[in-house]
Design a protein around this motif. Structure first.
Motif, short mmCIF file in Angstrom:
data_model
loop_
_atom_site.label_atom_id
_atom_site.label_comp_id
_atom_site.label_asym_id
_atom_site.label_seq_id
_atom_site.Cartn_x
_atom_site.Cartn_y
_atom_site.Cartn_z
N ALA B 15 0.95 -1.19 0.31
CA ALA B 15 -0.07 0.09 0.17
C ALA B 15 0.77 1.33 0.16
CB ALA B 15 -0.92 -0.04 1.07
N ARG B 16 2.24 1.10 -0.03
CA ARG B 16 3.07 2.21 0.04
C ARG B 16 2.65 3.30 1.23
NH1 ARG B 16 4.81 -0.79 -3.18
NH2 ARG B 16 5.79 -0.57 -5.00
N ILE B 17 2.68 2.73 2.46
CA ILE B 17 2.32 3.31 3.59
C ILE B 17 3.67 2.96 4.75
CG2 ILE B 17 0.98 3.80 5.93
CD1 ILE B 17 -1.57 3.10 3.91
N ARG B 18 4.26 3.90 5.00
CA ARG B 18 5.30 4.00 5.85
C ARG B 18 4.72 3.35 7.39
NH1 ARG B 18 10.54 7.34 7.77
NH2 ARG B 18 10.76 6.41 9.63
N VAL B 19 4.86 2.33 7.90
CA VAL B 19 4.61 1.91 9.09
C VAL B 19 5.80 1.38 10.02
CG1 VAL B 19 3.07 0.10 10.39
CG2 VAL B 19 2.31 1.05 8.49
N ASP B 20 5.85 2.23 11.06
CA ASP B 20 7.31 1.75 11.69
C ASP B 20 7.08 0.51 12.52
OD1 ASP B 20 8.58 4.02 10.94
OD2 ASP B 20 7.52 5.44 12.57
N GLN B 21 8.27 0.06 12.83
CA GLN B 21 8.21 -1.45 13.50
C GLN B 21 7.47 -1.42 14.93
OE1 GLN B 21 10.20 -3.63 11.89
NE2 GLN B 21 9.62 -5.50 13.33
N ASP B 22 7.36 -0.55 15.59
CA ASP B 22 6.65 -0.45 16.80
C ASP B 22 5.24 -0.31 16.72
OD1 ASP B 22 6.72 2.21 16.15
OD2 ASP B 22 7.34 2.94 18.11
N GLU B 23 4.71 -0.05 15.29
CA GLU B 23 3.48 0.16 14.95
C GLU B 23 2.60 -1.23 14.41
OE1 GLU B 23 2.21 4.15 13.20
OE2 GLU B 23 4.07 3.37 12.30
N LEU B 24 3.49 -2.15 14.08
CA LEU B 24 3.09 -3.51 13.49
C LEU B 24 2.01 -4.22 14.21
CD1 LEU B 24 6.58 -4.33 11.64
CD2 LEU B 24 4.59 -3.34 10.47
N ALA B 25 2.40 -4.38 15.70
CA ALA B 25 1.53 -5.04 16.53
C ALA B 25 0.19 -4.68 16.65
CB ALA B 25 2.27 -5.48 17.74
N GLY B 26 0.40 -3.13 16.90
CA GLY B 26 -0.97 -2.58 16.96
C GLY B 26 -2.08 -2.90 15.73
N PHE B 27 -1.30 -2.65 14.60
CA PHE B 27 -2.32 -2.64 13.46
C PHE B 27 -2.68 -4.25 13.29
CE2 PHE B 27 -0.33 1.54 11.35
CZ PHE B 27 -1.70 1.93 11.29
N ALA B 28 -1.68 -5.26 13.55
CA ALA B 28 -2.11 -6.67 13.33
C ALA B 28 -3.20 -6.83 14.33
CB ALA B 28 -0.75 -7.48 13.92
N ALA B 29 -3.29 -6.32 15.54
CA ALA B 29 -4.36 -6.62 16.44
C ALA B 29 -5.70 -6.12 15.82
CB ALA B 29 -4.20 -6.18 17.95
N GLU B 30 -5.55 -4.74 15.42
CA GLU B 30 -6.82 -3.99 14.80
C GLU B 30 -7.15 -4.84 13.42
OE1 GLU B 30 -5.32 0.29 16.52
OE2 GLU B 30 -5.94 0.01 14.39
N LEU B 31 -6.49 -5.31 12.71
CA LEU B 31 -6.80 -5.91 11.59
C LEU B 31 -7.39 -7.17 11.89
CD1 LEU B 31 -5.48 -3.51 10.06
CD2 LEU B 31 -4.09 -5.16 8.89
N ASN B 32 -6.98 -8.08 12.72
CA ASN B 32 -7.51 -9.13 13.18
C ASN B 32 -8.85 -9.07 13.63
OD1 ASN B 32 -5.48 -11.14 12.29
ND2 ASN B 32 -4.23 -10.48 13.99
N GLY B 33 -9.28 -8.03 14.51
CA GLY B 33 -10.42 -7.84 14.93
C GLY B 33 -11.37 -7.53 13.72
N ILE B 34 -11.05 -6.80 12.62
CA ILE B 34 -12.17 -6.45 11.51
C ILE B 34 -12.11 -7.83 10.98
CG2 ILE B 34 -12.45 -4.88 9.61
CD1 ILE B 34 -10.49 -2.88 10.98
N LEU B 35 -11.12 -8.55 10.79
CA LEU B 35 -11.10 -9.77 9.80
C LEU B 35 -11.87 -10.69 10.52
CD1 LEU B 35 -7.47 -9.74 8.56
CD2 LEU B 35 -9.50 -9.41 7.09
#
Lengths: 493, 95
Positions: B15-35
């Motif tokens: 998606a060409r969006i910069r996501v820093d290393q320390d943000e990955l786990a938070g996004f993973a949790a949110e995406l799993n909630g939606i999925l």
């Protein structure tokens, strides 16, 4: 509050034509109301000077006995519509500095009819949200408060600036856009009327795209009559939008007879959801009783795929958004954050320019469209859309319109739903079906919760049957009586 | 299906969006909630159902293949963050 800002759009129109006041006086009263209402944060950009110039020109035309259908009427525009020469932000940092060189078709039609632009209204970033909390310009505050409680509440979203401005009397009407409920939910939260027209009724040209197969523009007003008047100007075929339908635009205002005798109104049993507040159920039964008393026949209908609508929406909308938002690349307009390579520049720009909710949706959309997942998610969601549209087609063989609550709850407090994206998405549970099926749907203020907050009832109609839908809404509005107005606490703030 | 931080990193790159290393786990949790929420659709039988690809039942209109607009580089470039001699500028792509 000036008496001029308490008028409905229809009353203001008639007053201008009767020369009871001038367009300049009318606009100046609204400009003053906007200045006094800055604590609501409804506007991103105010265009007072342009408004007063336009009002003066309208006065000249009115003085010559000329003028369009909306001559001299001050409106405000959701900041998702491109307005030539006036900054357009979509509530996002990534459009920093963007000033359109062209005008959206819907707003061009409003200005051609003589309407006056008061300014651009706050919204969730790229219209993604149900509370305006995702706007990079801060949250819009609902003019309504709970009885005896000053806790700030959201005005709904994504068209929360529009709903707050209309409810607070800062404009005679506003435009909104609705992809999953973004006109109707904020209208219900603020006690105003909001109409999402049929897909293809209003041109999408020049509206910042979110989910192109679902997005529709529509009016947000204080009365059903005002919504009918605005839709009459906003609607119509536009060759610049290939999904714009070349169908004639009826006289929606003339359709408001209030006569619903003999009409069949469907009540879908699947809209009784778990955890729905009892006062919402009471409101719904009240709506049924009003329409029955007005001579309509109430019919129980079934829309069996309703509970699949929200999950299908949260595949279709993010998938289309991830594709639409690919255009924000730091090259042609808006924000640019430098990087060593072209890809780094893209990533830095989009990483800094998009907020959390937008990133989340682009990531979901990218994931469901990525290699190997397309059939399991996007294609399956499109098939669910067929089933949902089929449910409605079957229901509309037996009924003329469907009555439901607009939202499962009244307006909530800031921050109340922001920890859990899925909890926030549930706001759209009653509204999202109409977007998936492409149908028109109208929210009408119909009562109040025990805590004093406004509640709305939703009417869903057949495609391109807005005239009948507005007329049934008019009958509901008459039965409910004059909608109460919020106390103007912000003027003392 | 469950999204791990590595997957977030991969799709953020797509998606060409910069996501820093320390943000990955938070996004993973949110995406799993939606999925997890949208996963319920997997149980609906849809094999015989056609896909609905548009909000309106309308054939794409045809128009004459002719130039109707253009010749306005100033308008096109008016919002460019970087421009030079009538073109957009980007970081060097070719060595």
């Amino acid at each position: 509050m000036s008496a001029l800002t308490a008028l409905t759009l229809a009353e203001a129109r008639d007053g201008l034509h009767a020369r009871q006041f001038s367009a300049t006086e009318l606009t100046a009263a609204h400009v003053a109301a906007i200045e006094a209402a800055r604590p609501l944060n409804a506007f991103i950009t105010e265009t007072a000077e342009r408004a007063l110039d336009a009002a003066a020109a309208a006065d000249q035309r009115l003085g010559r006995g000329e003028g369009g259908a909306l001559e001299g009427l001050p409106l405000a525009i959701k900041d998702l519509f491109c307005t030539r020469g006036v900054a357009t932000t979509a509530g996002s940092r990534i459009l920093d500095g963007f000033v359109p060189t062209y005008e959206s078709t819907v707003t061009a039609r409003l200005w051609a009819a003589g309407a006056v632009l008061l300014g651009k209204l706050n919204l969730d970033e790229f219209a993604m949200g149900s509370s305006t909390e995702s706007s990079c310009f801060g949250t819009t505050i609902n003019p309504w408060r709970r009885a005896g409680d000053a806790t700030p509440l959201v005005a709904g979203g994504s068209s929360g600036g529009s709903s707050a401005a209309v409810a607070a009397g800062l404009c005679l009407g506003a435009t909104g856009t609705d992809t999953g409920g973004s006109i109707r939910q904020p209208a219900a939260f603020t006690g105003i009327v909001g109409l999402k027209p049929s897909y293809g009724r209003c041109s999408r040209f020049g509206i910042v795209a979110f989910a192109s197969s679902l997005d529709q523009a529509g009016p947000m007003t204080r009365t059903v009559r005002d919504a009918a008047i605005l839709l009459g100007t906003m609607a119509g075929h536009d060759p610049q939008d290939s999904t714009s339908v070349p169908a004639p635009v009826p006289d929606y205002e003339a359709a408001l007879t209030g006569d619903v005798r003999g009409l069949r109104i469907g009540v879908p049993r699947e809209y009784r959801v778990d955890g729905m507040a009892p006062e919402i159920e009471t409101l719904w039964q009240q709506g049924v009783a009003w329409l029955k008393a007005a001579g309509a026949t109430i019919v129980e209908v079934s829309l069996p795929h309703t509970h699949h609508a929200l999950p299908a929406y949260y595949i279709v909308a993010p998938a289309e958004a991830s594709s639409n938002l690919a255009r924000y690349d730091g090259v042609r307009f808006g924000l640019r954050v430098p990087g060593g390579t072209l890809d780094e520049m893209y990533e830095n720009t989009r990483g800094a320019g998009f907020g959390r909710e937008v990133k989340r949706r682009i990531l979901i959309g990218t994931y469901v469209l990525s290699h190997g997942y397309y059939d399991a998610y996007y294609l399956r969601a499109q098939k669910l859309r067929s089933l949902i549209a089929g449910d409605f087609a079957q229901a509309f063989a037996a009924v003329d319109a469907i009555l439901t609550p607009t939202t499962p709850s009244p307006a909530f407090a800031l921050g109340e739903n922001s920890d859990d994206p899925v909890a926030m998405y549930l706001n759209d549970v009653f509204t999202v079906t109409a977007n998936l099926a492409g149908l028109p749907a109208l929210s009408v203020p119909a009562g109040r919760a025990a805590n004093g907050l406004p509640l709305g009832l939703q009417l869903i109609g057949r495609a391109f049957d807005e005239a009948r839908l507005l007329n049934i809404g008019y009958a509901l509005e008459q039965a409910a009586g004059p909608a109460p107005k919020p106390a103007r606490w912000w003027e003392a703030a | 299906m469950s999204v791990d931080p590595e997957t977030v990193k991969r799709i953020a790159r797509l998606a060409r969006i910069r996501v820093d290393q320390d943000e990955l786990a938070g996004f993973a949790a949110e995406l799993n909630g939606i999925l997890g929420f949208i996963e319920q659709l997997a149980s609906v039988p849809v094999d015989q159902v056609p896909a609905m690809t548009s909000g309106v039942d309308l054939a794409l209109p045809w128009r004459a293949d002719q130039v109707t607009d253009g010749g306005n580089p100033e308008i096109v470039l008016a919002n460019a963050p970087g421009r030079m001699e009538g073109f957009y500028t980007v970081p060097k792509v070719v060595e």
